[in-house]
Design a protein around this motif. Sequence first.
Motif, PDB file in Angstrom:
ATOM      1  N   ASP A 106       0.998  -1.325   0.068  1.00 28.10           N
ATOM      2  CA  ASP A 106       0.019  -0.173  -0.142  1.00 28.10           C
ATOM      3  C   ASP A 106       0.617   1.344   0.046  1.00 28.10           C
ATOM      4  O   ASP A 106       0.428   2.134  -0.498  1.00 28.10           O
ATOM      5  N   LEU A 107       1.957   1.231   0.752  1.00 32.92           N
ATOM      6  CA  LEU A 107       2.932   2.299   0.658  1.00 32.92           C
ATOM      7  C   LEU A 107       3.300   2.727  -0.637  1.00 32.92           C
ATOM      8  O   LEU A 107       3.568   3.934  -0.929  1.00 32.92           O
ATOM      9  N   ILE A 108       3.712   1.581  -1.473  1.00 30.91           N
ATOM     10  CA  ILE A 108       4.174   1.787  -2.683  1.00 30.91           C
ATOM     11  C   ILE A 108       3.238   2.354  -3.461  1.00 30.91           C
ATOM     12  O   ILE A 108       3.390   3.308  -4.562  1.00 30.91           O
ATOM     13  N   VAL A 109       2.204   1.744  -3.507  1.00 32.24           N
ATOM     14  CA  VAL A 109       0.896   2.028  -4.493  1.00 32.24           C
ATOM     15  C   VAL A 109       0.451   3.633  -4.412  1.00 32.24           C
ATOM     16  O   VAL A 109       0.362   4.409  -5.125  1.00 32.24           O
ATOM     17  N   ARG A 110       0.525   4.155  -3.000  1.00 27.75           N
ATOM     18  CA  ARG A 110      -0.024   5.507  -2.701  1.00 27.75           C
ATOM     19  C   ARG A 110       1.070   6.559  -3.365  1.00 27.75           C
ATOM     20  O   ARG A 110       0.680   7.421  -3.770  1.00 27.75           O
ATOM     21  N   TYR A 117       8.863   2.865 -12.348  1.00 26.50           N
ATOM     22  CA  TYR A 117       9.633   2.655 -11.167  1.00 26.50           C
ATOM     23  C   TYR A 117       9.615   1.048 -11.296  1.00 26.50           C
ATOM     24  O   TYR A 117       8.887   0.457 -11.532  1.00 26.50           O
ATOM     25  N   LEU A 118      10.930   0.569 -10.978  1.00 28.22           N
ATOM     26  CA  LEU A 118      11.016  -0.943 -10.495  1.00 28.22           C
ATOM     27  C   LEU A 118      10.681  -0.899  -8.866  1.00 28.22           C
ATOM     28  O   LEU A 118      11.276  -0.381  -8.174  1.00 28.22           O
ATOM     29  N   LYS A 119       9.477  -1.551  -8.743  1.00 28.05           N
ATOM     30  CA  LYS A 119       9.001  -1.557  -7.422  1.00 28.05           C
ATOM     31  C   LYS A 119       9.105  -2.821  -6.869  1.00 28.05           C
ATOM     32  O   LYS A 119       8.906  -3.884  -7.334  1.00 28.05           O
ATOM     33  N   THR A 120       9.864  -2.815  -5.448  1.00 25.54           N
ATOM     34  CA  THR A 120      10.149  -3.996  -4.985  1.00 25.54           C
ATOM     35  C   THR A 120       9.942  -4.087  -3.421  1.00 25.54           C
ATOM     36  O   THR A 120      10.155  -2.807  -2.821  1.00 25.54           O
ATOM     37  N   VAL A 121       9.352  -5.049  -2.844  1.00 33.84           N
ATOM     38  CA  VAL A 121       9.395  -5.132  -1.483  1.00 33.84           C
ATOM     39  C   VAL A 121      10.521  -6.111  -0.874  1.00 33.84           C
ATOM     40  O   VAL A 121      10.277  -7.493  -1.296  1.00 33.84           O
ATOM     41  N   TYR A 122      11.295  -5.659   0.014  1.00 27.16           N
ATOM     42  CA  TYR A 122      12.402  -6.639   0.637  1.00 27.16           C
ATOM     43  C   TYR A 122      11.614  -7.211   2.141  1.00 27.16           C
ATOM     44  O   TYR A 122      11.559  -6.413   2.956  1.00 27.16           O
ATOM     45  N   THR A 140      -3.887 -10.203  -1.717  1.00 26.95           N
ATOM     46  CA  THR A 140      -2.767  -9.374  -1.747  1.00 26.95           C
ATOM     47  C   THR A 140      -1.692  -9.669  -2.918  1.00 26.95           C
ATOM     48  O   THR A 140      -1.194  -8.772  -3.549  1.00 26.95           O
ATOM     49  N   VAL A 141      -1.939 -10.995  -3.118  1.00 26.61           N
ATOM     50  CA  VAL A 141      -0.957 -11.488  -4.061  1.00 26.61           C
ATOM     51  C   VAL A 141      -1.362 -10.958  -5.857  1.00 26.61           C
ATOM     52  O   VAL A 141      -0.682 -10.303  -6.421  1.00 26.61           O
ATOM     53  N   GLN A 142      -2.744 -10.884  -5.611  1.00 27.49           N
ATOM     54  CA  GLN A 142      -3.374 -10.297  -7.195  1.00 27.49           C
ATOM     55  C   GLN A 142      -3.000  -8.626  -7.154  1.00 27.49           C
ATOM     56  O   GLN A 142      -2.778  -8.102  -8.169  1.00 27.49           O
ATOM     57  N   HIS A 143      -3.113  -8.149  -5.864  1.00 26.64           N
ATOM     58  CA  HIS A 143      -2.865  -6.858  -5.988  1.00 26.64           C
ATOM     59  C   HIS A 143      -1.247  -6.441  -6.225  1.00 26.64           C
ATOM     60  O   HIS A 143      -1.007  -5.630  -7.047  1.00 26.64           O
ATOM     61  N   MET A 144      -0.554  -7.206  -5.749  1.00 17.69           N
ATOM     62  CA  MET A 144       1.080  -7.166  -6.312  1.00 17.69           C
ATOM     63  C   MET A 144       1.123  -7.273  -7.843  1.00 17.69           C
ATOM     64  O   MET A 144       2.002  -6.573  -8.200  1.00 17.69           O
ATOM     65  N   ILE A 145       0.675  -8.197  -8.318  1.00 20.80           N
ATOM     66  CA  ILE A 145       0.625  -8.677  -9.743  1.00 20.80           C
ATOM     67  C   ILE A 145       0.085  -7.447 -10.364  1.00 20.80           C
ATOM     68  O   ILE A 145       0.811  -6.851 -11.356  1.00 20.80           O
ATOM     69  N   ASP A 146      -1.035  -6.915 -10.110  1.00 19.33           N
ATOM     70  CA  ASP A 146      -1.717  -5.591 -10.932  1.00 19.33           C
ATOM     71  C   ASP A 146      -0.776  -4.680 -10.836  1.00 19.33           C
ATOM     72  O   ASP A 146      -0.602  -3.848 -11.866  1.00 19.33           O
ATOM     73  N   GLN A 147      -0.204  -4.248  -9.689  1.00 21.25           N
ATOM     74  CA  GLN A 147       0.749  -3.157  -9.382  1.00 21.25           C
ATOM     75  C   GLN A 147       2.243  -3.279  -9.733  1.00 21.25           C
ATOM     76  O   GLN A 147       3.116  -2.541  -9.657  1.00 21.25           O
ATOM     77  N   VAL A 202       6.213 -15.650  -4.369  1.00 22.83           N
ATOM     78  CA  VAL A 202       7.263 -15.152  -5.195  1.00 22.83           C
ATOM     79  C   VAL A 202       7.157 -15.855  -6.676  1.00 22.83           C
ATOM     80  O   VAL A 202       7.399 -15.120  -7.619  1.00 22.83           O
ATOM     81  N   ARG A 203       6.523 -16.798  -6.796  1.00 27.59           N
ATOM     82  CA  ARG A 203       6.251 -17.531  -8.150  1.00 27.59           C
ATOM     83  C   ARG A 203       5.304 -16.770  -8.778  1.00 27.59           C
ATOM     84  O   ARG A 203       5.459 -16.640  -9.993  1.00 27.59           O
ATOM     85  N   ALA A 204       4.485 -16.200  -8.264  1.00 24.61           N
ATOM     86  CA  ALA A 204       3.264 -15.469  -8.667  1.00 24.61           C
ATOM     87  C   ALA A 204       3.719 -14.045  -9.358  1.00 24.61           C
ATOM     88  O   ALA A 204       3.204 -13.534 -10.150  1.00 24.61           O
ATOM     89  N   THR A 205       4.902 -13.504  -8.912  1.00 25.38           N
ATOM     90  CA  THR A 205       5.518 -12.321  -9.095  1.00 25.38           C
ATOM     91  C   THR A 205       6.110 -12.217 -10.401  1.00 25.38           C
ATOM     92  O   THR A 205       6.962 -13.183 -10.440  1.00 25.38           O
ATOM     93  N   LYS A 206       6.421 -11.065 -11.067  1.00 25.19           N
ATOM     94  CA  LYS A 206       7.298 -11.012 -12.277  1.00 25.19           C
ATOM     95  C   LYS A 206       8.655 -11.048 -11.790  1.00 25.19           C
ATOM     96  O   LYS A 206       9.495 -11.870 -12.463  1.00 25.19           O
TER      97      LYS A 206
END
Length: 769
Positions: A106-110, A117-122, A140-147, A202-206
């Motif tokens: 949510d912090l990244i999307v806002r 940007y190359l958006k990454t959560v560590y 949450t996973v679908q939201h990460m894929i969409d964003q 992780v498998r679901a993200t790009k």
Amino acid sequence: MSKEAIVFCIDVGSSMAGRLTSALEGVKLLIEAKILQSKQNEIGVVLFGTDDTANPLASAGTGYEHVTVLADLVRPQVALLSTLDTQIETGSDAADLIDGLVVSVDLIVRRIGKKKYLKTVYLITAAEDPIENPDDLDATVQHMIDQEVNLVVVGIDFKHTTSGASDGGAQVIKEEDQDAGEEDEEEASVKEGNERMLLSIVRATKLGAVLSSSDLVETLNRLQTRTVQPPKNKVQLVFPGEGHEEVPVLVYARAKRTTMPSLKKEAKAAYDPTAAEPTGGVKTDRVYRNPNQPDEEVGAQDLVKGYRYGREYVPVSAADGASMKVETPNACLRLIAFADASAVRASDSIGDVKCVVPAVGSRRSEACVASLASAMRGQGRVAIARFVARRNADPQLVCVFPSADPPRPGHQDHLLMWQLPFADDIRGFTFPSFAAAPASQQPSREQVAACGAVVDSLMLDGAAFMPEATFNPVIQRNRKLVIARVLDPNCQLPGVDPRVRAYMEPSPALAAQAQPALGAFAALFKMTPVEDSGGKAKRKHFWSDIAGADDEAASTAAAAAGGADEAPASSSPSSPSAAAAVGGAAGVSGKRSKPGGPVSIGSVSPVADFEALLGDPQVVPDAINAMMARIVSLVELGGTSAHYRKAIEGVASLRRACLNHGEAQAFNDWIGPNFKDSFESGMHGEAFELLVAANLSLISSDEDDAADVSPDDARAFLAPPDTAASAAPGGDSALPETEDDGDLDDMENPNTRAAETGVAQTHANFQAN
């Protein structure tokens, strides 16, 4: 894209007790790297498992308690590092990693939204606490894929990880045998289930990875390299023949050297270290002045460039310079011919290695590059081509060759290319072969075998050689210095990071393995300490000194074989044995190797060695003959202008000595057949031209009554065959001005350098922005 938006989601729950310090150290390493890499990167920090709650979602009344936004997503400041050290403590409650992940996304999307940007959560976690709201996982996973938000998990004591890298540096999922010994979900521990869940995310993200924290700091240190899109040159691959078949391809550098950051100058009076933007910028002005009248400025319109020719400058106008450029209307890679791969050596390459890949989206280009690479790989051939990177760029002669191994399934084939030198680029240094050295200087079979054993014992296997995981220690230390001085301007210079130092030295296991071979090597190559010369200048040794080593060895061996009762060789200047006594070791130049032995004149300072020998009347004949032999060897074996000049200086010294010691006839008998007849024309003609310029002719009867050469014959000696000469002999003629260093610099041809009239003086005028 070069801009990155990174949120560190750090587990500070009770399970992280005793582990949090090392996790924060790794986070700080990566933040430091991102600060230095680009001013465009943005970093935020989210803590989950805290005793308090402070995040936008909790403020809206949607839950997500015990999650705190420590730092909003902004361009990082060094103060963030201090915050990590002082404001983070381990909490007393369990930590829900899904809540922390949702707040981080949510912090990244806002802040970023759909910006490029190359958006990454560590996510740094031990994953030992149960998840309270597993129903949020799918959303949450679908939201990460969409964003297009990627997830990198740094797991504390994880058993299940990913490894490897795909094209472009993205982590590729290579699952270990995770299903071996698969347990029922009810029997699986909380940590085991959380690890599997994170793997599925992780498998679901790009772009994602699950990394072990067996060495957390080292893992994050490897992630600090900057990912950039390499600049590509779009060119046409042109085939020879009628029609000139053209195929579009892309050319980019395979590797490019990273240089140290440049130092910026600011005026002390206007500099404010707390300001967000520079406040004390300065500007450099260049002023040209007349060297004869220093107060007179020369305007830019009154300057003209020129190329140096001897002591003069040849002026070249801007129009002349533009017309001298080779016009190349289009960028191209034009094939000229093919050659055996063995014909091109790695030592023939100059510049960087470049990749030639098919044009994006062109099936025809993909098929052409793949077919060409496969054909050259199968036949052991390389292509010689003409490469023009861009319009009106200088053409390059290049070698195009396929990669050593065929591409992996699903990957495109490509070609590699490096620049070949032209004749002007090759440095023609000529060194005598080691085969010319005496047997005492040749390595024995035992020594060769010992070197081979050292090489074998220090061999790395393929997996241990990883340039992509080996960081430049100089750049690493520079980064540490910048960060340390920002935090404390008066701190001491930091040392080399222990992890970086570890791969600068052989591994302990490899060193122990090589110890027997290194011991045998040391025993066969014993080093003898050299005593201090007491402040005396050390004598230089040169490759050309080897040239006479065989002669000296042969003379010594002949003297030993003759026996003590055998009569010594004739001491007359025409004695063959004396002529062979030139010697080559610079360390014993200018003296006899032993009483009654042959004299030795080195190639470094032959005139000084020769004149030192003339102090002993008994060795004058041998010294004269040794000097004659040394002069000839300097011309024939040296072959450069520096050697020719040194030889002519030797001729002048020899001529004076022969006049002073009554050996005029010996000089005349030698210089005709041994110098003029040999070097008047041909590859060593420059040596004879210098002799003529120095006016070093035969010794005439006017100079020595014992000489049988008339003054007219002496003058005719230096004249061309078809010209009546009238030059007077010059016993003490001055040589052309030289610089007799005798080292490799004298062997180079002088480079053509551009010059500008006037004297350039640089003034820094401090101007506050």
